[in-house]
Design a protein around this motif. Structure first.
Motif, mmCIF file in Angstrom:
data_model
loop_
_atom_site.group_PDB
_atom_site.id
_atom_site.type_symbol
_atom_site.label_atom_id
_atom_site.label_comp_id
_atom_site.label_asym_id
_atom_site.label_seq_id
_atom_site.Cartn_x
_atom_site.Cartn_y
_atom_site.Cartn_z
ATOM 1 N N ARG A 309 50.824 14.146 -8.128
ATOM 2 C CA ARG A 309 50.312 14.487 -6.806
ATOM 3 C C ARG A 309 50.084 15.987 -6.643
ATOM 4 O O ARG A 309 49.180 16.409 -5.939
ATOM 5 N N ASP A 310 50.906 16.818 -7.308
ATOM 6 C CA ASP A 310 50.718 18.261 -7.169
ATOM 7 C C ASP A 310 49.385 18.699 -7.750
ATOM 8 O O ASP A 310 48.719 19.589 -7.211
ATOM 9 N N VAL A 311 48.972 18.044 -8.837
ATOM 10 C CA VAL A 311 47.672 18.355 -9.443
ATOM 11 C C VAL A 311 46.540 17.926 -8.522
ATOM 12 O O VAL A 311 45.589 18.685 -8.280
ATOM 13 N N LEU A 312 46.632 16.728 -7.970
ATOM 14 C CA LEU A 312 45.589 16.242 -7.059
ATOM 15 C C LEU A 312 45.516 17.105 -5.799
ATOM 16 O O LEU A 312 44.418 17.448 -5.337
ATOM 17 N N ASP A 313 46.664 17.480 -5.256
ATOM 18 C CA ASP A 313 46.683 18.270 -4.022
ATOM 19 C C ASP A 313 46.084 19.657 -4.232
ATOM 20 O O ASP A 313 45.578 20.269 -3.276
ATOM 21 N N ALA A 314 46.155 20.182 -5.457
ATOM 22 C CA ALA A 314 45.642 21.526 -5.739
ATOM 23 C C ALA A 314 44.134 21.541 -5.957
ATOM 24 O O ALA A 314 43.530 22.618 -6.012
ATOM 25 N N LEU A 315 43.537 20.360 -6.082
ATOM 26 C CA LEU A 315 42.093 20.277 -6.313
ATOM 27 C C LEU A 315 41.302 20.524 -5.041
ATOM 28 O O LEU A 315 41.761 20.213 -3.926
ATOM 29 N N HIS A 316 40.097 21.062 -5.211
ATOM 30 C CA HIS A 316 39.133 21.143 -4.114
ATOM 31 C C HIS A 316 38.970 19.733 -3.537
ATOM 32 O O HIS A 316 38.923 18.747 -4.287
ATOM 33 N N PRO A 317 38.896 19.580 -2.209
ATOM 34 C CA PRO A 317 38.851 18.231 -1.620
ATOM 35 C C PRO A 317 37.692 17.373 -2.113
ATOM 36 O O PRO A 317 37.834 16.152 -2.217
ATOM 37 N N GLY A 318 36.563 17.978 -2.423
ATOM 38 C CA GLY A 318 35.445 17.198 -2.951
ATOM 39 C C GLY A 318 35.747 16.640 -4.330
ATOM 40 O O GLY A 318 35.423 15.484 -4.640
ATOM 41 N N LEU A 319 36.368 17.449 -5.180
ATOM 42 C CA LEU A 319 36.738 16.982 -6.520
ATOM 43 C C LEU A 319 37.813 15.901 -6.431
ATOM 44 O O LEU A 319 37.780 14.917 -7.181
ATOM 45 N N ARG A 320 38.754 16.088 -5.521
ATOM 46 C CA ARG A 320 39.795 15.067 -5.327
ATOM 47 C C ARG A 320 39.184 13.755 -4.845
ATOM 48 O O ARG A 320 39.580 12.671 -5.289
ATOM 49 N N TRP A 321 38.202 13.835 -3.949
ATOM 50 C CA TRP A 321 37.519 12.637 -3.453
ATOM 51 C C TRP A 321 36.815 11.911 -4.595
ATOM 52 O O TRP A 321 36.916 10.673 -4.723
ATOM 53 N N LEU A 322 36.141 12.662 -5.443
ATOM 54 C CA LEU A 322 35.424 12.048 -6.566
ATOM 55 C C LEU A 322 36.386 11.402 -7.563
ATOM 56 O O LEU A 322 36.148 10.284 -8.037
ATOM 57 N N LEU A 323 37.472 12.088 -7.887
ATOM 58 C CA LEU A 323 38.457 11.508 -8.807
ATOM 59 C C LEU A 323 39.047 10.222 -8.240
ATOM 60 O O LEU A 323 39.230 9.235 -8.963
ATOM 61 N N GLY A 324 39.328 10.235 -6.949
ATOM 62 C CA GLY A 324 39.925 9.057 -6.333
ATOM 63 C C GLY A 324 39.018 7.853 -6.331
ATOM 64 O O GLY A 324 39.497 6.709 -6.330
ATOM 65 N N HIS A 325 37.722 8.076 -6.329
ATOM 66 C CA HIS A 325 36.774 6.963 -6.375
ATOM 67 C C HIS A 325 36.365 6.593 -7.804
ATOM 68 O O HIS A 325 35.769 5.539 -8.025
ATOM 69 N N LYS A 326 36.727 7.444 -8.763
ATOM 70 C CA LYS A 326 36.446 7.145 -10.172
ATOM 71 C C LYS A 326 37.600 6.404 -10.827
ATOM 72 O O LYS A 326 37.395 5.457 -11.578
ATOM 73 N N TRP A 327 38.836 6.848 -10.555
ATOM 74 C CA TRP A 327 40.022 6.264 -11.191
ATOM 75 C C TRP A 327 41.069 5.912 -10.147
ATOM 76 O O TRP A 327 41.434 6.750 -9.314
ATOM 77 N N ALA A 328 41.577 4.711 -10.211
ATOM 78 C CA ALA A 328 42.625 4.281 -9.277
ATOM 79 C C ALA A 328 43.858 5.170 -9.379
ATOM 80 O O ALA A 328 44.571 5.373 -8.394
ATOM 81 N N ALA A 329 44.124 5.710 -10.574
ATOM 82 C CA ALA A 329 45.289 6.569 -10.777
ATOM 83 C C ALA A 329 45.203 7.856 -9.964
ATOM 84 O O ALA A 329 46.224 8.535 -9.761
ATOM 85 N N CYS A 330 44.014 8.204 -9.510
ATOM 86 C CA CYS A 330 43.822 9.432 -8.736
ATOM 87 C C CYS A 330 43.630 9.176 -7.247
ATOM 88 O O CYS A 330 43.405 10.110 -6.477
ATOM 89 N N ALA A 331 43.670 7.916 -6.846
ATOM 90 C CA ALA A 331 43.374 7.567 -5.442
ATOM 91 C C ALA A 331 44.526 7.992 -4.538
ATOM 92 O O ALA A 331 45.701 7.882 -4.875
ATOM 93 N N THR A 332 44.147 8.494 -3.366
ATOM 94 C CA THR A 332 45.108 8.834 -2.323
ATOM 95 C C THR A 332 44.677 8.135 -1.028
ATOM 96 O O THR A 332 43.586 7.574 -0.950
ATOM 97 N N ALA A 333 45.506 8.205 -0.032
ATOM 98 C CA ALA A 333 45.185 7.560 1.250
ATOM 99 C C ALA A 333 43.928 8.155 1.857
ATOM 100 O O ALA A 333 43.173 7.458 2.544
ATOM 101 N N ASP A 334 43.656 9.416 1.618
ATOM 102 C CA ASP A 334 42.486 10.080 2.196
ATOM 103 C C ASP A 334 41.181 9.579 1.585
ATOM 104 O O ASP A 334 40.118 9.717 2.185
ATOM 105 N N ASP A 335 41.245 9.003 0.382
ATOM 106 C CA ASP A 335 40.019 8.605 -0.306
ATOM 107 C C ASP A 335 39.299 7.472 0.392
ATOM 108 O O ASP A 335 38.099 7.259 0.198
ATOM 109 N N ALA A 336 39.990 6.692 1.196
ATOM 110 C CA ALA A 336 39.373 5.559 1.875
ATOM 111 C C ALA A 336 38.482 6.014 3.032
ATOM 112 O O ALA A 336 37.691 5.222 3.555
ATOM 113 N N ARG A 337 38.596 7.277 3.417
ATOM 114 C CA ARG A 337 37.840 7.765 4.571
ATOM 115 C C ARG A 337 36.388 8.001 4.210
ATOM 116 O O ARG A 337 36.074 8.349 3.099
#
Length: 337
Positions: A309-337
């Motif tokens: 989670r520390d790695v995901l939280d440090a990412l630019h929000p756009g990159l985090r959004w893309l990772l969360g929609h590419k891999w389930a392992a990167c998904a967060t609650a915010d990705d559903a928005r």
């Protein structure tokens, strides 16, 4: 009158071209066994080339590969060892299983050839520093079009750089573009090369124009294209994540340091926490690429179903959004928005 329409980001251009090739295509072709719908001679302009990422859940864009490919180009490489890790399918385009040919655009742009001591890229920068309003800042790439058995023919014909009013503009000339698979990665990498050149010249980033000879959608990708267009039509509003400017410290030394960290992560030699990345010898802009490579290292090498989670939280929000929609392992609650 502009011959290429303006789009706020690459996403709008991508959707417009998919719609054009799907509903208003001019030809149905079978080039080298690839059935496709084709439109000849199209283009678009991005007034802000930094908006080079699309945010479409159905498309599942891979920002790890996009940064890896851009850096592979900027480092002037052609090896499969690196790029094949991020895109195994590219191995089928190699004649020797070790290197790539025409699609290794960076190898052509950033390495001196034919007895020269200066790369074509550096030669053009030298020209643009000394010749006001030059029209000669052209970087040809495609050289092997007549080779009939070539497994890896360059789709990029060349990049044309213009310095005007303190800004660096670029026109990209594509021999052909697969609108669903190739366009997004190409625009990402080429606008990164444009911004890299602007940093070296000490100029503001100008507009980017993308011109395509054969713009096509392969029949095998028609269903995904349909789903992407449906998503765009049904959503309430596009996702927007403005991306920052490339750091002024970016240059060959920075690229070399980034590639050293990339190799350590790709070979699973090191693992980085977000705090460790923040203290590496690369600036904050490029730390985002290292964080992406660490996230991918965890996906590929660690026995885990969740990226740290520390790695995901440090990412630019756009990159985090893309990772969360590419891999389930990167998904967060915010990705559903």
């Amino acid at each position: 009158m502009l011959t290429a329409p303006n789009f706020r980001s690459v996403e709008g251009a991508y959707l417009a071209l998919l719609q054009l090739a799907s509903a208003n295509f001019e030809q149905h072709i079978e080039a080298r066994g690839n059935a496709a719908r084709e439109v000849i001679g199209v283009g678009f302009r991005l007034p802000d080339p930094r908006q080079r990422l699309p945010y479409l859940a159905t498309r599942k864009v891979n920002p790890v590969f996009q940064f890896a490919e851009a850096l592979w180009y900027l480092a002037g490489r052609r090896d499969l060892e690196m790029i094949g890790y991020y895109a195994p399918s590219m191995r089928s385009s190699s004649a020797d299983g070790v290197t790539l040919g025409g699609s290794a655009y960076g190898h052509t742009l950033f390495n001196a050839t034919d007895g020269d001591t200066v790369s074509p890229f550096d030669r053009v920068l030298e020209l643009l520093r000394t010749e006001t309003d030059s029209k000669r800042g052209y970087l040809p790439v495609a050289k092997e079009l007549a080779v009939s058995d070539n497994l890896d023919m360059a789709c990029l014909a060349g990049l044309h750089l213009f310095v005007r009013d303190g800004r660096l503009h670029m026109v990209c000339h594509m021999r052909a573009n697969d609108l669903d698979c190739g366009l997004l990665s190409d625009v990402f990498s080429f606008t990164m090369i444009q911004e890299y050149a602007a940093v070296q010249l000490g100029l503001e980033l100008g507009h980017y124009t993308h011109m395509i000879g054969s713009a096509h959608v392969n029949d095998r990708n028609a269903e995904r294209v349909r789903l992407v267009l449906n998503e765009a039509e049904l959503r309430r509003a596009p996702q927007q994540f403005p991306f920052p400017a490339m750091s002024a410290e970016t240059g060959p030394d920075m690229i070399s340091r980034l590639m050293a960290h990339e190799e350590l992560l790709r070979t699973n030699t090191v693992r980085y926490s977000a705090d460790e990345v923040a203290h590496l010898d690369v600036d904050a802009y490029w730390q985002q690429a290292v964080l992406l490579f660490e996230a991918y290292r965890q996906i590929q090498h660690d026995d885990t179903d969740t990226v740290s989670r520390d790695v995901l939280d440090a990412l630019h929000p756009g990159l985090r959004w893309l990772l969360g929609h590419k891999w389930a392992a990167c998904a967060t609650a915010d990705d559903a928005r």
